[in-house]
Motif scaffolding. Structure first.
Motif, PDB file in Angstrom:
ATOM      1  N   ALA A  19       0.833  -1.212   0.000  1.00 60.78           N
ATOM      2  CA  ALA A  19       0.000   0.000   0.000  1.00 60.78           C
ATOM      3  C   ALA A  19       0.868   1.263   0.000  1.00 60.78           C
ATOM      4  CB  ALA A  19      -0.942  -0.003   1.202  1.00 60.78           C
ATOM      5  N   VAL A  20       1.953   1.233   0.756  1.00 61.70           N
ATOM      6  CA  VAL A  20       2.866   2.375   0.798  1.00 61.70           C
ATOM      7  C   VAL A  20       3.555   2.520  -0.563  1.00 61.70           C
ATOM      8  CG1 VAL A  20       4.853   3.408   1.958  1.00 61.70           C
ATOM      9  CG2 VAL A  20       3.210   2.046   3.282  1.00 61.70           C
ATOM     10  N   TRP A  21       3.976   1.406  -1.138  1.00 66.09           N
ATOM     11  CA  TRP A  21       4.639   1.419  -2.448  1.00 66.09           C
ATOM     12  C   TRP A  21       3.735   2.055  -3.506  1.00 66.09           C
ATOM     13  CZ3 TRP A  21       9.328   0.990  -4.316  1.00 66.09           C
ATOM     14  CH2 TRP A  21       9.500   0.768  -5.681  1.00 66.09           C
ATOM     15  N   ARG A  22       2.461   1.698  -3.511  1.00 60.85           N
ATOM     16  CA  ARG A  22       1.543   2.259  -4.514  1.00 60.85           C
ATOM     17  C   ARG A  22       1.516   3.783  -4.447  1.00 60.85           C
ATOM     18  NH1 ARG A  22      -1.459  -2.350  -3.269  1.00 60.85           N
ATOM     19  NH2 ARG A  22      -2.749  -1.258  -1.754  1.00 60.85           N
ATOM     20  N   VAL A  23       1.554   4.342  -3.260  1.00 65.65           N
ATOM     21  CA  VAL A  23       1.533   5.805  -3.122  1.00 65.65           C
ATOM     22  C   VAL A  23       2.878   6.400  -3.550  1.00 65.65           C
ATOM     23  CG1 VAL A  23       1.308   7.727  -1.491  1.00 65.65           C
ATOM     24  CG2 VAL A  23      -0.259   5.777  -1.349  1.00 65.65           C
ATOM     25  N   ILE A  24       3.973   5.748  -3.197  1.00 66.64           N
ATOM     26  CA  ILE A  24       5.296   6.273  -3.562  1.00 66.64           C
ATOM     27  C   ILE A  24       5.488   6.301  -5.074  1.00 66.64           C
ATOM     28  CG2 ILE A  24       7.770   5.719  -3.520  1.00 66.64           C
ATOM     29  CD1 ILE A  24       7.413   5.027  -0.568  1.00 66.64           C
ATOM     30  N   PRO A  76      10.506  -3.116  -6.592  1.00 66.42           N
ATOM     31  CA  PRO A  76       9.183  -3.169  -5.977  1.00 66.42           C
ATOM     32  C   PRO A  76       9.072  -4.344  -5.005  1.00 66.42           C
ATOM     33  CG  PRO A  76       9.057  -3.100  -8.393  1.00 66.42           C
ATOM     34  CD  PRO A  76      10.486  -3.320  -8.021  1.00 66.42           C
ATOM     35  N   PRO A  77       8.359  -4.182  -3.929  1.00 64.73           N
ATOM     36  CA  PRO A  77       7.800  -2.950  -3.360  1.00 64.73           C
ATOM     37  C   PRO A  77       8.658  -2.408  -2.228  1.00 64.73           C
ATOM     38  CG  PRO A  77       6.763  -4.817  -2.298  1.00 64.73           C
ATOM     39  CD  PRO A  77       7.821  -5.367  -3.242  1.00 64.73           C
ATOM     40  N   HIS A  78       9.971  -2.479  -2.388  1.00 65.12           N
ATOM     41  CA  HIS A  78      10.834  -2.139  -1.255  1.00 65.12           C
ATOM     42  C   HIS A  78      11.779  -0.963  -1.442  1.00 65.12           C
ATOM     43  CE1 HIS A  78       9.503  -5.611   0.973  1.00 65.12           C
ATOM     44  NE2 HIS A  78       9.640  -6.316  -0.126  1.00 65.12           N
ATOM     45  N   ARG A  79      12.114  -0.596  -2.677  1.00 67.36           N
ATOM     46  CA  ARG A  79      13.148   0.444  -2.835  1.00 67.36           C
ATOM     47  C   ARG A  79      12.952   1.214  -4.134  1.00 67.36           C
ATOM     48  NH1 ARG A  79      18.123   1.711  -0.712  1.00 67.36           N
ATOM     49  NH2 ARG A  79      19.733   2.299  -2.183  1.00 67.36           N
ATOM     50  N   LEU A  80      12.958   2.553  -3.996  1.00 66.49           N
ATOM     51  CA  LEU A  80      12.926   3.463  -5.134  1.00 66.49           C
ATOM     52  C   LEU A  80      14.000   4.519  -4.895  1.00 66.49           C
ATOM     53  CD1 LEU A  80      11.628   4.627  -7.741  1.00 66.49           C
ATOM     54  CD2 LEU A  80      10.096   5.937  -6.245  1.00 66.49           C
ATOM     55  N   VAL A  81      14.849   4.736  -5.914  1.00 66.24           N
ATOM     56  CA  VAL A  81      15.925   5.714  -5.797  1.00 66.24           C
ATOM     57  C   VAL A  81      15.910   6.599  -7.034  1.00 66.24           C
ATOM     58  CG1 VAL A  81      18.411   6.067  -5.505  1.00 66.24           C
ATOM     59  CG2 VAL A  81      17.327   4.029  -4.512  1.00 66.24           C
ATOM     60  N   TRP A  82      16.014   7.922  -6.800  1.00 64.55           N
ATOM     61  CA  TRP A  82      16.162   8.849  -7.920  1.00 64.55           C
ATOM     62  C   TRP A  82      17.270   9.840  -7.601  1.00 64.55           C
ATOM     63  CZ3 TRP A  82      10.608  10.103  -6.483  1.00 64.55           C
ATOM     64  CH2 TRP A  82      10.522  11.160  -5.589  1.00 64.55           C
ATOM     65  N   GLU A  83      17.771  10.476  -8.657  1.00 65.99           N
ATOM     66  CA  GLU A  83      18.797  11.505  -8.529  1.00 65.99           C
ATOM     67  C   GLU A  83      18.308  12.780  -9.188  1.00 65.99           C
ATOM     68  OE1 GLU A  83      22.942   8.945  -8.786  1.00 65.99           O
ATOM     69  OE2 GLU A  83      22.310  10.098 -10.534  1.00 65.99           O
ATOM     70  N   LEU A 140       3.293  11.429   3.989  1.00 70.89           N
ATOM     71  CA  LEU A 140       3.078  10.161   3.294  1.00 70.89           C
ATOM     72  C   LEU A 140       2.240   9.226   4.158  1.00 70.89           C
ATOM     73  CD1 LEU A 140       3.617   8.206   0.932  1.00 70.89           C
ATOM     74  CD2 LEU A 140       5.723   7.540   2.106  1.00 70.89           C
ATOM     75  N   ARG A 141       2.547   9.144   5.451  1.00 74.00           N
ATOM     76  CA  ARG A 141       1.769   8.298   6.365  1.00 74.00           C
ATOM     77  C   ARG A 141       0.295   8.717   6.344  1.00 74.00           C
ATOM     78  NH1 ARG A 141       4.319   8.758  11.454  1.00 74.00           N
ATOM     79  NH2 ARG A 141       3.265  10.758  11.611  1.00 74.00           N
ATOM     80  N   THR A 142       0.034  10.012   6.430  1.00 71.34           N
ATOM     81  CA  THR A 142      -1.354  10.499   6.411  1.00 71.34           C
ATOM     82  C   THR A 142      -2.053  10.090   5.120  1.00 71.34           C
ATOM     83  OG1 THR A 142      -0.792  12.347   7.852  1.00 71.34           O
ATOM     84  CG2 THR A 142      -2.775  12.592   6.489  1.00 71.34           C
ATOM     85  N   ARG A 143      -1.376  10.220   3.984  1.00 70.79           N
ATOM     86  CA  ARG A 143      -1.950   9.847   2.696  1.00 70.79           C
ATOM     87  C   ARG A 143      -2.243   8.346   2.619  1.00 70.79           C
ATOM     88  NH1 ARG A 143      -4.836  11.397  -1.780  1.00 70.79           N
ATOM     89  NH2 ARG A 143      -4.113  10.303  -3.618  1.00 70.79           N
ATOM     90  N   VAL A 144      -1.253   7.526   2.962  1.00 71.50           N
ATOM     91  CA  VAL A 144      -1.427   6.063   2.873  1.00 71.50           C
ATOM     92  C   VAL A 144      -2.517   5.599   3.821  1.00 71.50           C
ATOM     93  CG1 VAL A 144      -0.333   3.829   3.292  1.00 71.50           C
ATOM     94  CG2 VAL A 144       0.942   5.634   2.109  1.00 71.50           C
ATOM     95  N   GLU A 145      -2.462   6.048   5.058  1.00 69.83           N
ATOM     96  CA  GLU A 145      -3.460   5.601   6.035  1.00 69.83           C
ATOM     97  C   GLU A 145      -4.845   6.114   5.688  1.00 69.83           C
ATOM     98  OE1 GLU A 145      -1.805   6.601   9.881  1.00 69.83           O
ATOM     99  OE2 GLU A 145      -0.230   5.068   9.685  1.00 69.83           O
ATOM    100  N   GLY A 146      -4.926   7.278   5.075  1.00 69.39           N
ATOM    101  CA  GLY A 146      -6.223   7.809   4.625  1.00 69.39           C
ATOM    102  C   GLY A 146      -6.813   6.978   3.498  1.00 69.39           C
ATOM    103  N   LEU A 147      -5.965   6.485   2.611  1.00 70.16           N
ATOM    104  CA  LEU A 147      -6.434   5.646   1.507  1.00 70.16           C
ATOM    105  C   LEU A 147      -6.767   4.237   1.969  1.00 70.16           C
ATOM    106  CD1 LEU A 147      -3.859   6.680  -1.259  1.00 70.16           C
ATOM    107  CD2 LEU A 147      -6.299   7.280  -1.165  1.00 70.16           C
TER     108      LEU A 147
END
Length: 149
Positions: A19-24, A76-83, A140-147
């Motif tokens: 669920a957190v991954w989907r939002v990220i 997915p669903p554990h790590r996303l990295v950008w520069e 992010l927590r507020t968004r994920v938990e709200g969804l």
């Protein structure tokens, strides 16, 4: 050897890692929850090498900065990295690491390492940046938990 300036904040989210991954990875939805960042990419565009345009704003419409992030790692669903940025000034390598906890919650580690010619200028601001990243994690927590709720 010079230490790389970095900032990190850990947030516990009452939702499974998926669920957190989907939002990220819903980059086009950051404008709905992230305090300063809006991005222009869909989840299916979250692939290594993708260039993601966006804007950073502290709430002041006159202080909007155009940015481009390049995705450098996706697990997915554990790590996303950008520069983003430039070694001529400051290049930031931002990572989201999600760890499923035994109680069903997710631990988010939101961190960024800074490289480049002017990173020394960041060092005095690292404590303030850590507080800022904690604020991003809370949003992010507020968004994920709200969804999820």
């Amino acid at each position: 050897m010079k230490e790389t300036p970095a900032v990190s904040a850990v947030t516990r989210i009452s939702a499974p890692v998926e669920a957190v991954w989907r939002v990220i990875v819903a980059l086009d939805q950051y404008v709905r929850w992230h305090p300063v960042l809006s991005l222009d990419a869909k989840p299916e565009e979250v692939v290594v090498g993708a260039e993601v345009p966006g804007r950073v704003s502290d709430g002041d419409a006159t202080a909007v900065q155009e940015v481009t992030m390049r995705i450098v790692e996706v697990k997915p669903p554990h790590r996303l990295v950008w520069e983003g940025g430039s070694l001529d000034a400051i290049l930031g390598r931002h990572s989201f690491v999600l760890t499923q906890q035994p109680d069903g919650t997710t631990e988010l580690t939101d961190s960024e390492e800074f490289y480049g010619a002017t990173t020394a200028e960041l060092v005095p601001a690292l404590d303030q940046l850590k507080e800022t990243y904690a604020r991003y994690g809370a949003a992010l927590r507020t968004r994920v938990e709200g969804l999820s709720g």
